[in-house]
Enzyme design. Structure first.
Site, PDB file in Angstrom:
ATOM      1  N   SER A   1      52.757  45.535  50.795  1.00  0.00           N
ATOM      2  CA  SER A   1      51.527  45.973  51.445  1.00  0.00           C
ATOM      3  C   SER A   1      50.392  45.888  50.436  1.00  0.00           C
ATOM      4  O   SER A   1      50.630  45.802  49.226  1.00  0.00           O
ATOM      5  CB  SER A   1      51.697  47.428  51.906  1.00  0.00           C
ATOM      6  OG  SER A   1      50.463  48.045  52.200  1.00  0.00           O
TER       7      SER A   1
ATOM      8  N   TYR B   1      53.530  56.611  50.192  1.00  0.00           N
ATOM      9  CA  TYR B   1      53.619  55.235  50.678  1.00  0.00           C
ATOM     10  C   TYR B   1      53.198  54.259  49.588  1.00  0.00           C
ATOM     11  O   TYR B   1      53.867  53.242  49.348  1.00  0.00           O
ATOM     12  CB  TYR B   1      52.733  55.073  51.912  1.00  0.00           C
ATOM     13  CG  TYR B   1      52.706  53.681  52.488  1.00  0.00           C
ATOM     14  CD1 TYR B   1      53.818  53.152  53.129  1.00  0.00           C
ATOM     15  CD2 TYR B   1      51.553  52.893  52.392  1.00  0.00           C
ATOM     16  CE1 TYR B   1      53.788  51.872  53.665  1.00  0.00           C
ATOM     17  CE2 TYR B   1      51.519  51.618  52.917  1.00  0.00           C
ATOM     18  CZ  TYR B   1      52.634  51.108  53.560  1.00  0.00           C
ATOM     19  OH  TYR B   1      52.598  49.832  54.083  1.00  0.00           O
TER      20      TYR B   1
END
Length: 250
Positions: free
Chosen positions: A135, A148
C-alpha cells in the site's frame, strides 16, 4: 510469455484486487488457487481455471495444510500473491493489543507464511514471482492508521530481504503499493472516516479520493495490469522494488 501451466496462488482472491489479478492470470492460462476466509465467496467467483480454497492466513497450520493441498492439485506454486489484508484505521492511543495483533497476524504474518510455504515448491522450479500487495502506507505514514502503516512497512521489508536472499536465482520479489482503490474497503472506510471525523460520507470519500495524486480512485484493473507486467516477459530484472500506483509521486 504465457502463464500456461503455471500455478498462481493468490490470498484474498475472492474480491477486489485479488480477484482482478486472479482473473487476469487465469485468462493467460495459469492454474489459479484463490484463498479467503469464506468458502462461499470463493465458490461464487471461481471459474474452471480457479481452485477456491478457504484458508485463514493468520493460522500457520491452516496455511501449511491448504497450500500443500493446492500444490497437490495444481503443481508447484510459481506465482505467489500475498494480498489478503485488513485496512482499518485507528488512532495510536486507541489501539489495544488485540487490534494490533490481529492486524499484524493478517497483513504481515499472513504474508510471510504464504510466501514461506509457496517457496518450498517454487524453489524446485526454474522460474518464480512473488508479488506482495502492500500500500502507499508501506512507503509513507498514514495519520490515524498507525497499525496498518506498520504492517505494510513490514511487508516491504519482507520483500526486500527476500530479494536479497534469492539474488541471482530465477525468482523475483516485488511489492505493489497502490493508493486508494475502488473496492469494498473504500466503501467500509468511508463510513468509518465519517464517524471518526464527524463529516459527511461524501466528504469522507473525498478524503480518500484526494489522497491519490490524480484525484480519483484507482481501479482494480490498474493494479492487476502492474501484476501482469511483473510476471511478463522481460520482468526478470525487476526485483526488490516497491511500485507505486497512486497517480503520481507519493
Amino acid at each position: 510469455m504465457t502463464l500456461k501451466g503455471k500455478h498462481a496462488l493468490i490470498t484474498g482472491g475472492g474480491t477486489g484486487i485479488g480477484l482482478a489479478i486472479a482473473r487476469s492470470f487465469a485468462a493467460q492460462g495459469a492454474h489459479v488457487t484463490i484463498t479467503g476466509r469464506r468458502q462461499e465467496v470463493l465458490d461464487e467467483v471461481a471459474t474452471d481455471a480457479m481452485t477456491p480454497l478457504a484458508m485463514d492466513v493468520r493460522d500457520e497450520d491452516d496455511v501449511v495444510a491448504k497450500i500443500a493441498q493446492a500444490v497437490d492439485r495444481n503443481g508447484p506454486v510459481q506465482i505467489c500473491v500475498p494480498n489478503a489484508g485488513l485496512a482499518t484505521g485507528k488512532a495510536a492511543h486507541k489501539t489495544d493489543m488485540a487490534f494490533w495483533r490481529d492486524m499484524m497476524a493478517t497483513n504481515l504474518d499472513g504474508a510471510f507464511l504464504t510466501v514461506r510455504e509457496s517457496l518450498k515448491t517454487m524453489r524446485e522450479t526454474d522460474w518464480g514471482r512473488v508479488i506482495a500487495i502492500s500500500s502507499m502506507a508501506g512507503i509513507k505514514g498514514l495519520p490515524g492508521a498507525t497499525c496498518y502503516t506498520a504492517s505494510k512497512h513490514g511487508m516491504i521489508g519482507l520483500i526486500r530481504a527476500l530479494s536479497e536472499e534469492y539474488m541471482g536465482k530465477p525468482y523475483t520479489f516485488n511489492a505493489l503499493c497502490p493508493g486508494y482503490v475502488d473496492t469494498d474497503i473504500v466503501t467500509r472506510n468511508t463510513a468509518s472516516i465519517s464517524a471518526r471525523a464527524g463529516i459527511s460520507e461524501d466528504a469522507a470519500r473525498d478524503v480518500m479520493v484526494n489522497a491519490n495524486r490524480h484525484k480519483r480512485l484507482i481501479t482494480v484493473d490498474e493494479v492487476s495490469a502492474a501484476a501482469n507486467w511483473l510476471v511478463g516477459e522481460g520482468s526478470g530484472s525487476i526485483n526488490g522494488q516497491c511500485i507505486e500506483i497512486a497517480g503520481g509521486q507519493m
